[in-house]
Design a protein around this motif. Structure first.
Motif, mmCIF file in Angstrom:
data_model
loop_
_atom_site.group_PDB
_atom_site.id
_atom_site.type_symbol
_atom_site.label_atom_id
_atom_site.label_comp_id
_atom_site.label_asym_id
_atom_site.label_seq_id
_atom_site.Cartn_x
_atom_site.Cartn_y
_atom_site.Cartn_z
ATOM 1 N N PRO A 26 0.678 -1.132 -0.231
ATOM 2 C CA PRO A 26 0.111 0.383 0.189
ATOM 3 C C PRO A 26 1.027 1.138 -0.343
ATOM 4 N N GLN A 27 0.400 1.999 -1.141
ATOM 5 C CA GLN A 27 1.213 3.495 -1.048
ATOM 6 C C GLN A 27 0.524 4.532 -0.484
ATOM 7 N N PRO A 28 0.636 5.983 -0.383
ATOM 8 C CA PRO A 28 0.307 6.916 0.556
ATOM 9 C C PRO A 28 -0.185 7.263 -0.631
ATOM 10 N N VAL A 29 -1.643 8.019 -0.579
ATOM 11 C CA VAL A 29 -1.845 8.791 -2.069
ATOM 12 C C VAL A 29 -1.976 10.149 -1.679
ATOM 13 N N LYS A 30 -0.783 11.294 -2.958
ATOM 14 C CA LYS A 30 -0.852 12.175 -2.760
ATOM 15 C C LYS A 30 -1.778 13.075 -3.393
ATOM 16 N N THR A 31 -2.013 14.117 -2.867
ATOM 17 C CA THR A 31 -3.428 15.347 -3.737
ATOM 18 C C THR A 31 -2.910 16.295 -3.981
ATOM 19 N N GLY A 32 -3.735 16.667 -5.115
ATOM 20 C CA GLY A 32 -3.218 17.707 -5.811
ATOM 21 C C GLY A 32 -2.726 17.536 -7.045
ATOM 22 N N PRO A 33 -2.026 18.385 -8.089
ATOM 23 C CA PRO A 33 -1.498 18.529 -9.223
ATOM 24 C C PRO A 33 -0.167 17.402 -8.812
ATOM 25 N N THR A 34 0.301 16.712 -9.555
ATOM 26 C CA THR A 34 1.932 16.885 -10.049
ATOM 27 C C THR A 34 2.256 17.640 -9.950
ATOM 28 N N LYS A 35 4.319 17.200 -9.842
ATOM 29 C CA LYS A 35 4.878 18.472 -10.574
ATOM 30 C C LYS A 35 4.897 18.849 -11.544
ATOM 31 N N ARG A 36 4.660 17.897 -12.607
ATOM 32 C CA ARG A 36 4.085 18.202 -14.185
ATOM 33 C C ARG A 36 3.521 19.233 -13.844
ATOM 34 N N GLY A 37 1.905 19.236 -13.548
ATOM 35 C CA GLY A 37 1.233 19.522 -13.523
ATOM 36 C C GLY A 37 1.144 20.966 -13.038
ATOM 37 N N LYS A 38 1.696 20.950 -11.797
ATOM 38 C CA LYS A 38 2.524 22.136 -11.122
ATOM 39 C C LYS A 38 3.119 23.069 -12.220
ATOM 40 N N VAL A 39 4.157 22.772 -12.809
ATOM 41 C CA VAL A 39 4.624 23.559 -14.381
ATOM 42 C C VAL A 39 4.080 24.017 -15.013
ATOM 43 N N VAL A 40 2.860 22.693 -15.514
ATOM 44 C CA VAL A 40 2.220 22.975 -16.274
ATOM 45 C C VAL A 40 0.804 24.466 -15.957
ATOM 46 N N LEU A 41 0.549 24.562 -15.062
ATOM 47 C CA LEU A 41 -0.337 25.484 -14.712
ATOM 48 C C LEU A 41 0.041 27.132 -14.435
ATOM 49 N N SER A 42 1.761 26.955 -13.913
ATOM 50 C CA SER A 42 1.575 28.425 -13.745
ATOM 51 C C SER A 42 2.791 28.712 -15.335
ATOM 52 N N ILE A 43 2.870 28.100 -16.160
ATOM 53 C CA ILE A 43 3.081 28.049 -17.601
ATOM 54 C C ILE A 43 1.530 28.751 -18.149
ATOM 55 N N GLY A 44 0.507 27.707 -17.727
ATOM 56 C CA GLY A 44 -0.467 28.865 -18.569
ATOM 57 C C GLY A 44 -0.685 29.978 -18.046
ATOM 58 N N ALA A 45 -1.145 29.782 -16.551
ATOM 59 C CA ALA A 45 -0.868 31.354 -15.654
ATOM 60 C C ALA A 45 -0.254 32.424 -16.274
ATOM 61 N N ALA A 46 1.425 31.810 -16.952
ATOM 62 C CA ALA A 46 1.937 32.376 -17.159
ATOM 63 C C ALA A 46 1.398 33.580 -18.645
ATOM 64 N N VAL A 47 1.399 32.838 -19.918
ATOM 65 C CA VAL A 47 0.869 33.162 -20.645
ATOM 66 C C VAL A 47 -0.420 33.611 -20.624
ATOM 67 N N LEU A 48 -1.466 33.653 -20.480
ATOM 68 C CA LEU A 48 -2.498 34.188 -19.467
ATOM 69 C C LEU A 48 -2.995 35.375 -19.514
ATOM 70 N N ALA A 49 -1.623 35.553 -18.703
ATOM 71 C CA ALA A 49 -1.031 36.752 -17.722
ATOM 72 C C ALA A 49 -0.613 37.893 -18.758
ATOM 73 N N GLY A 50 0.567 37.266 -19.803
ATOM 74 C CA GLY A 50 1.424 37.824 -21.059
ATOM 75 C C GLY A 50 0.218 38.586 -22.077
ATOM 76 N N THR A 51 -0.499 37.185 -22.089
ATOM 77 C CA THR A 51 -2.001 38.268 -23.214
ATOM 78 C C THR A 51 -2.916 38.730 -23.060
ATOM 79 N N GLY A 52 -2.722 38.591 -21.705
ATOM 80 C CA GLY A 52 -3.965 39.645 -21.057
ATOM 81 C C GLY A 52 -3.179 40.946 -21.195
ATOM 82 N N ILE A 53 -1.942 41.339 -20.679
ATOM 83 C CA ILE A 53 -1.014 42.543 -21.001
ATOM 84 C C ILE A 53 -1.312 43.209 -21.847
ATOM 85 N N LEU A 54 -0.707 42.066 -23.296
ATOM 86 C CA LEU A 54 -0.333 42.484 -24.211
ATOM 87 C C LEU A 54 -1.984 43.116 -25.143
#
Length: 194
Positions: A26-54
């Motif tokens: 039995p392995q413990p279940v981690k809740t929340g996004p993985t490291k890869r998911g966190k990177v994808v979300l942060s890149i997406g937020a940066a793209v949305l913020a940059g696009t919004g400003i432009l």
């Protein structure tokens, strides 16, 4: 023989509960996004913020340009109206000058007529000074009053909004009339051919 525990033997023999590498741990279940998911979300937020400003900067620049253009057009319209008023003023001055000359000429003709017909006063039945004057005024009527023309000139186009027929409506009416004439001419050909 050795005595062995039945449950251990059953676990070894019964392979349905564990995979090819042994029994699952039995392995413990981690809740929340993985490291890869966190990177994808942060890149997406940066793209949305940059696009919004432009986008906002582009919209803001376009809005300022359109306001400047609207102000320029307003100034041009005011200049055109001023030129119209100058032309109308000059035309009214010329018309007033011409009208004054015509009125002076008419008055001379009336005065000459009255002086010529003064001898009829008292000699002819019902001839009085006022009747002679009125006959002469009727004989030399005014050549036309410019008051109506001045009112029409001052009322056309001085207000930026109001009634009237727009050029687009005139085009539509003209095109509709042309279509009606073309259909009538075509029907006329069809009835004559039969």
């Amino acid at each position: 023989m050795n005595a062995h525990d039945g449950s251990e033997f059953d676990d070894i023999v019964n392979t349905e509960t564990w995979g090819p590498y042994g029994s699952p741990q039995p392995q413990p279940v981690k809740t929340g996004p993985t490291k890869r998911g966190k990177v994808v979300l942060s890149i997406g937020a940066a793209v949305l913020a940059g696009t919004g400003i432009l986008t906002w900067q582009h919209y803001d620049a376009a809005e300022e340009a359109s306001q400047v253009k609207a102000q320029e057009l307003s100034i041009q319209q005011q200049q055109i109206e001023l030129e119209k008023l100058k032309v109308l003023s000059e035309a009214n001055a010329k018309t007033a000058k011409t009208q004054a000359a015509q009125d002076a000429n008419r008055q001379k003709q009336i005065d000459a007529c009255v002086s010529h017909n003064k001898g009829l006063i008292g000699k002819q039945l019902g001839a009085t000074y006022s009747s002679v004057l009125s006959d002469c005024q009727n004989q030399y009527t005014a050549t036309g009053s410019t008051a109506g023309m001045q009112e029409a000139a001052s009322s056309t186009g001085t207000a930026s909004s109001g009634g009237g027929v727009s050029p687009g409506l005139l085009l539509v009416i003209g095109a509709g009339g042309a279509v009606v004439i073309a259909v009538a001419a075509n029907r006329g050909k069809n009835t004559n051919a039969a």
